[in-house]
Design a protein around this motif. Sequence first.
Motif, PDB file in Angstrom:
ATOM      1  N   UNK A  13      76.113  -3.552  -2.851  1.00 14.25           N
ATOM      2  CA  UNK A  13      76.739  -4.793  -2.406  1.00 14.25           C
ATOM      3  C   UNK A  13      75.848  -5.439  -1.347  1.00 14.25           C
ATOM      4  N   UNK A  14      75.677  -6.743  -1.416  1.00  6.06           N
ATOM      5  CA  UNK A  14      74.872  -7.477  -0.442  1.00  6.06           C
ATOM      6  C   UNK A  14      75.783  -8.478   0.266  1.00  6.06           C
ATOM      7  N   UNK A  15      75.819  -8.362   1.596  1.00  2.00           N
ATOM      8  CA  UNK A  15      76.639  -9.261   2.388  1.00  2.00           C
ATOM      9  C   UNK A  15      75.780  -9.901   3.482  1.00  2.00           C
ATOM     10  N   UNK A  16      76.311 -10.954   4.065  1.00  5.37           N
ATOM     11  CA  UNK A  16      75.646 -11.627   5.175  1.00  5.37           C
ATOM     12  C   UNK A  16      76.562 -11.541   6.386  1.00  5.37           C
ATOM     13  N   UNK A  36      72.681  -8.518   5.628  1.00  5.76           N
ATOM     14  CA  UNK A  36      71.535  -9.322   6.040  1.00  5.76           C
ATOM     15  C   UNK A  36      71.978 -10.368   7.051  1.00  5.76           C
ATOM     16  N   UNK A  37      71.136 -10.597   8.021  1.00  8.47           N
ATOM     17  CA  UNK A  37      71.381 -11.640   9.013  1.00  8.47           C
ATOM     18  C   UNK A  37      71.290 -12.996   8.313  1.00  8.47           C
ATOM     19  N   UNK A  38      72.302 -13.841   8.467  1.00 11.11           N
ATOM     20  CA  UNK A  38      72.223 -15.158   7.836  1.00 11.11           C
ATOM     21  C   UNK A  38      71.147 -16.021   8.497  1.00 11.11           C
ATOM     22  N   UNK A  41      64.419 -17.081   7.819  1.00 12.54           N
ATOM     23  CA  UNK A  41      63.445 -17.865   7.068  1.00 12.54           C
ATOM     24  C   UNK A  41      63.209 -17.206   5.707  1.00 12.54           C
ATOM     25  N   UNK A  42      62.652 -17.950   4.780  1.00 13.93           N
ATOM     26  CA  UNK A  42      62.485 -17.451   3.411  1.00 13.93           C
ATOM     27  C   UNK A  42      61.685 -16.144   3.356  1.00 13.93           C
ATOM     28  N   UNK A  43      60.553 -16.085   4.044  1.00 14.79           N
ATOM     29  CA  UNK A  43      59.737 -14.867   4.014  1.00 14.79           C
ATOM     30  C   UNK A  43      60.443 -13.718   4.728  1.00 14.79           C
ATOM     31  N   UNK A  44      61.112 -14.009   5.844  1.00 20.47           N
ATOM     32  CA  UNK A  44      61.868 -12.974   6.561  1.00 20.47           C
ATOM     33  C   UNK A  44      62.981 -12.418   5.675  1.00 20.47           C
ATOM     34  N   UNK A  45      63.689 -13.313   4.998  1.00 20.81           N
ATOM     35  CA  UNK A  45      64.784 -12.902   4.104  1.00 20.81           C
ATOM     36  C   UNK A  45      64.256 -12.018   2.986  1.00 20.81           C
ATOM     37  N   UNK A  46      63.205 -12.462   2.325  1.00 24.09           N
ATOM     38  CA  UNK A  46      62.638 -11.712   1.192  1.00 24.09           C
ATOM     39  C   UNK A  46      62.141 -10.337   1.637  1.00 24.09           C
ATOM     40  N   UNK A  47      61.447 -10.287   2.762  1.00 18.05           N
ATOM     41  CA  UNK A  47      60.925  -9.017   3.264  1.00 18.05           C
ATOM     42  C   UNK A  47      62.049  -8.074   3.681  1.00 18.05           C
ATOM     43  N   UNK A  48      63.036  -8.607   4.384  1.00 18.87           N
ATOM     44  CA  UNK A  48      64.155  -7.780   4.846  1.00 18.87           C
ATOM     45  C   UNK A  48      64.995  -7.296   3.672  1.00 18.87           C
ATOM     46  N   UNK A  49      65.324  -8.196   2.779  1.00 18.98           N
ATOM     47  CA  UNK A  49      66.141  -7.868   1.615  1.00 18.98           C
ATOM     48  C   UNK A  49      65.459  -6.771   0.793  1.00 18.98           C
ATOM     49  N   UNK A  50      64.177  -6.930   0.519  1.00 22.24           N
ATOM     50  CA  UNK A  50      63.479  -5.931  -0.303  1.00 22.24           C
ATOM     51  C   UNK A  50      63.373  -4.592   0.433  1.00 22.24           C
ATOM     52  N   UNK A  51      63.184  -4.624   1.738  1.00 20.75           N
ATOM     53  CA  UNK A  51      63.129  -3.382   2.518  1.00 20.75           C
ATOM     54  C   UNK A  51      64.473  -2.647   2.448  1.00 20.75           C
ATOM     55  N   UNK A  52      65.555  -3.391   2.617  1.00 22.65           N
ATOM     56  CA  UNK A  52      66.879  -2.754   2.552  1.00 22.65           C
ATOM     57  C   UNK A  52      67.190  -2.279   1.139  1.00 22.65           C
TER      58      UNK A  52
END
Length: 122
Positions: A13-16, A36-38, A41-52
């Motif tokens: 499950x992915x939540x903000x 994920x923190x709402x 930025x796009x690169x921060x989101x992509x990097x964080x999401x993929x790491x998690x």
Amino acid sequence: MDLDAVAEHLGVEVTYGCPEVGHWGDYDALAHRITLLPRLGAAQHRSTYSHELGHSLYRHERSTARAEREASHAAHWLTIPLCGFLRAVQENDSMQAVAHDLGVMPADVKAYARRFEVLHGC
């Protein structure tokens, strides 16, 4: 790679909301949930999401050096295709520009490149 499709495949499950203080995201193994923190930025989101997603792939229950390394390696596999990395390195004159080209954080590009340095040292 479509990170939402990966999350769906893993059944996570992915939540903000508010992850652990000071973090852009976190993974709760018991709930099998990524927070994920709402407004990243796009690169921060992509990097964080993929790491998690990497943490969820391994079902890490706590943060250790090994768990962080495994999650980062999985994140790189999900977000940095080898052919795209090689093209971006040839076309750009800095790691910052390579990261921008690939839509990831500069730290991700540096870590990805270090993995190749280790392989070439064998």
